[in-house]
Write a protein that holds these residues in place. Structure first.
Motif, short mmCIF file in Angstrom:
data_model
loop_
_atom_site.label_atom_id
_atom_site.label_comp_id
_atom_site.label_asym_id
_atom_site.label_seq_id
_atom_site.Cartn_x
_atom_site.Cartn_y
_atom_site.Cartn_z
N VAL A 182 60.56 -1.19 -43.29
CA VAL A 182 60.25 -1.30 -41.87
C VAL A 182 59.34 -0.16 -41.44
CG1 VAL A 182 61.24 -1.26 -39.54
CG2 VAL A 182 62.37 -2.57 -41.34
N LYS A 183 59.59 1.02 -41.95
CA LYS A 183 58.76 2.18 -41.64
C LYS A 183 57.33 1.97 -42.12
CE LYS A 183 58.64 7.20 -42.40
NZ LYS A 183 59.31 8.34 -43.08
N ALA A 184 57.18 1.45 -43.34
CA ALA A 184 55.85 1.23 -43.91
C ALA A 184 55.09 0.15 -43.14
CB ALA A 184 55.98 0.82 -45.38
N ALA A 185 55.81 -0.87 -42.69
CA ALA A 185 55.16 -1.97 -41.97
C ALA A 185 54.64 -1.55 -40.60
CB ALA A 185 56.13 -3.14 -41.83
N ASN A 186 55.13 -0.43 -40.10
CA ASN A 186 54.72 0.05 -38.78
C ASN A 186 54.10 1.45 -38.85
OD1 ASN A 186 56.02 -2.01 -36.65
ND2 ASN A 186 57.43 -1.76 -38.36
N ALA A 187 53.55 1.76 -40.00
CA ALA A 187 53.02 3.11 -40.23
C ALA A 187 51.88 3.46 -39.29
CB ALA A 187 52.56 3.24 -41.68
N GLY A 188 51.21 2.46 -38.75
CA GLY A 188 50.09 2.72 -37.86
C GLY A 188 50.46 3.12 -36.45
N ASP A 189 51.74 3.04 -36.13
CA ASP A 189 52.21 3.38 -34.79
C ASP A 189 52.95 4.71 -34.83
OD1 ASP A 189 53.32 3.58 -32.28
OD2 ASP A 189 54.13 1.54 -32.22
N PRO A 190 52.35 5.78 -34.31
CA PRO A 190 52.98 7.10 -34.39
C PRO A 190 54.27 7.22 -33.57
CG PRO A 190 51.04 7.17 -32.98
CD PRO A 190 51.04 5.83 -33.63
N GLU A 191 54.50 6.30 -32.64
CA GLU A 191 55.70 6.35 -31.81
C GLU A 191 56.87 5.56 -32.42
OE1 GLU A 191 54.84 5.01 -27.90
OE2 GLU A 191 53.19 6.42 -27.58
N PHE A 192 56.61 4.87 -33.51
CA PHE A 192 57.62 3.99 -34.08
C PHE A 192 58.68 4.77 -34.87
CE2 PHE A 192 59.31 1.26 -37.43
CZ PHE A 192 59.73 0.16 -36.69
N GLU A 193 59.93 4.28 -34.79
CA GLU A 193 61.03 4.82 -35.58
C GLU A 193 61.78 3.68 -36.25
OE1 GLU A 193 63.22 8.47 -33.94
OE2 GLU A 193 62.56 7.42 -32.14
N ALA A 194 61.92 3.74 -37.55
CA ALA A 194 62.68 2.71 -38.26
C ALA A 194 64.16 2.80 -37.92
CB ALA A 194 62.47 2.83 -39.77
N GLU A 264 68.47 4.13 -24.28
CA GLU A 264 67.23 4.28 -23.54
C GLU A 264 66.04 4.36 -24.49
OE1 GLU A 264 67.89 7.79 -21.25
OE2 GLU A 264 69.15 6.79 -19.77
N VAL A 265 66.24 5.01 -25.61
CA VAL A 265 65.18 5.09 -26.63
C VAL A 265 64.96 3.70 -27.23
CG1 VAL A 265 64.52 6.13 -28.83
CG2 VAL A 265 65.77 7.49 -27.14
N PHE A 266 66.03 3.02 -27.58
CA PHE A 266 65.92 1.71 -28.20
C PHE A 266 65.25 0.71 -27.25
CE2 PHE A 266 67.58 -2.37 -29.82
CZ PHE A 266 67.34 -2.21 -31.18
N ALA A 267 65.52 0.83 -25.97
CA ALA A 267 64.98 -0.11 -24.98
C ALA A 267 63.47 -0.05 -24.86
CB ALA A 267 65.63 0.14 -23.62
N LYS A 268 62.87 1.04 -25.29
CA LYS A 268 61.41 1.18 -25.19
C LYS A 268 60.67 0.26 -26.16
CE LYS A 268 61.66 5.97 -23.59
NZ LYS A 268 61.37 7.40 -23.89
N GLY A 269 61.41 -0.28 -27.15
CA GLY A 269 60.79 -1.25 -28.05
C GLY A 269 60.08 -0.67 -29.24
#
Length: 429
Positions: A182-194, A264-269
């Motif tokens: 999941v982390k690799a699939a979203n590597a382009g988004d610096p705000e993403f957390e697996a 609240e963190v999770f709700a940000k998507g």
């Protein structure tokens, strides 16, 4: 939603006295009123839906002509002090709800009725083992389990699908693998957390400790001794660190899941997973309704493939004050409350794990409550001693242990050793 907000207090947090005074009505059972017997029942705010209690009390009064149920809803804030006062009086309520880590204190003070001989009538053979333990003191039962909730891994189904994760993890290694994908699939988004995992989520760490076969304390007669300085505790810290490092979570290493509230963190998507209670999922969905259709849960995996890890059960017990003048009526009330009918309603109407029924089929189809109920069968509680409350509520050594290990201030071995010493001191040597 109120039910999950109530569970958010955390049964463990209720083990310590808080200032203030609960606001739910008078503190006495009132005796006879107009020639009718009155049974005073205190349940906590958010514990039972109004339709549930209305039906319960109507049926109870129908079974006991001339008896009236005086139902009073209490607030969690200040309830510890209010219970201390009420249980010491000559006119306490007849049935009370307790956080499951409050029970040991009042049992040890002999202010609760011994229900050991009544357990069979209260569906004792169906009690979840973890909840039964929380209602036990010195080998006797002083309360009956009411209901519980426990943590699961809340996850985004759409993000799993995008990453090619075709099934939910059933082992620790599979969980780590899912995080990597999941982390690799979203590597382009610096705000993403697996995975969002704060450094001091020690209830999550308990699952790993128990899964390793370790314990926080060990009982020696009526005394409890610290048991954190063990290979099992060290292994649990190491796996917790592996989760944090693999996920690269942005969560603070010196805070728990309440700072900030992780929902609240999770709700940000921007988060694929969090280890959370159902109320946290409900609040995330309330803040971001789009999450409702794309979220589900799976039990915290064990290190052994195909098994679920033990989980901490937060929840409530119900008990009868030793000073109640309506002992027989109060036991009849508990008997009705523990019946299959009302335990099923606890699950169906409130979405909680029923305390006196192992039948959780009413929750099976729910994508969040279903996995929670499955994991609850291996639920545990914190040490059932009045001395445990201050350990949690003060400068919690387990929180400090995790922060020290995650930040590199201490090795896992040194961290568990120091935590063990502090817990041992708090427990009395």
């Amino acid at each position: 939603m109120k039910r999950w907000k109530r569970l958010a207090v955390g049964a463990a947090a209720l083990a310590v006295a808080t200032s203030g005074c609960g606001m739910g009505g008078s503190s006495g059972s009132g005796g006879d009123q107009g020639g009718d017997k009155t049974l005073t029942v205190w349940l906590m705010d958010g514990s039972a839906p109004k339709g549930f209690t209305d039906e319960l009390h109507k049926e109870f009064e129908g079974q006991h002509p001339g008896v009236k149920v005086k139902y009073e809803v209490q607030l969690w804030k200040g309830i510890q002090d209010k219970l201390v006062t009420a249980l010491a009086s000559n006119n306490p309520p007849d049935v009370i709800e307790l956080g499951n880590t409050q029970t040991a204190r009042f049992s040890a003070e002999n202010t609760l009725t011994d229900l050991t001989g009544s357990a069979k009538d209260l569906a004792g053979d169906q009690w979840l083992s973890g909840l039964k333990e929380s209602a036990t003191w010195d080998g006797k039962q002083y309360a009956m389990p009411f209901y519980a909730a426990n943590r699961t891994v809340i996850y985004r189904k759409d993000l799993f699908e995008k990453a090619g994760v075709t099934k939910t993890p059933t082992s620790r290694e599979e969980w780590l693998d899912a995080i990597r994908k999941v982390k690799a699939a979203n590597a382009g988004d610096p705000e993403f957390e697996a995975l969002y995992l704060p450094g001091q989520s020690w209830y999550v760490w308990l699952s790993f400790l128990w899964d390793e076969g370790g314990e926080v304390t060990r009982q020696d007669g009526k005394n409890f001794k610290a048991a954190v300085d063990s290979p099992e505790a060290k292994a649990a810290v190491e796996y917790y660190k592996q989760l944090v490092d693999t996920a690269g979570t942005k969560a603070a290493k010196d805070q728990d899941e309440a700072t900030p509230q992780q929902y609240e963190v999770f709700a940000k998507g921007k988060t694929a997973m969090m280890v959370a209670l159902p109320w946290e999922h409900a609040n995330a969905v309330k803040a971001n309704p789009q999450l409702k259709e794309v979220t589900a849960a799976f039990p915290i995996p064990s290190k052994e493939a195909g098994r679920t890890a033990p989980v901490f059960l937060g929840g409530s017990n119900v008990a009868i004050p030793a000073g109640s003048k309506r002992q027989d009526l109060a036991k009849d009330y508990l008997k009705l409350l523990s019946s299959v009918k009302y335990q099923n309603k606890i699950a169906k109407d409130g979405g909680a794990v029923p305390g006196t029924s192992k039948d959780v089929s009413a929750l099976a189809s729910d994508p969040v409550a279903g996995p929670m109920a499955l994991a609850a069968q291996h639920g545990r509680v914190t040490p059932t001693t009045p001395k445990w409350g201050p350990v949690e509520a003060g400068q919690n050594p387990l929180k400090d242990m995790l922060t020290a290990a995650l930040t590199g201030q201490k090795t896992p071995a040194d961290a568990v050793r120091d935590a063990n010493a502090k817990i041992g001191q708090a427990l009395g040597g």
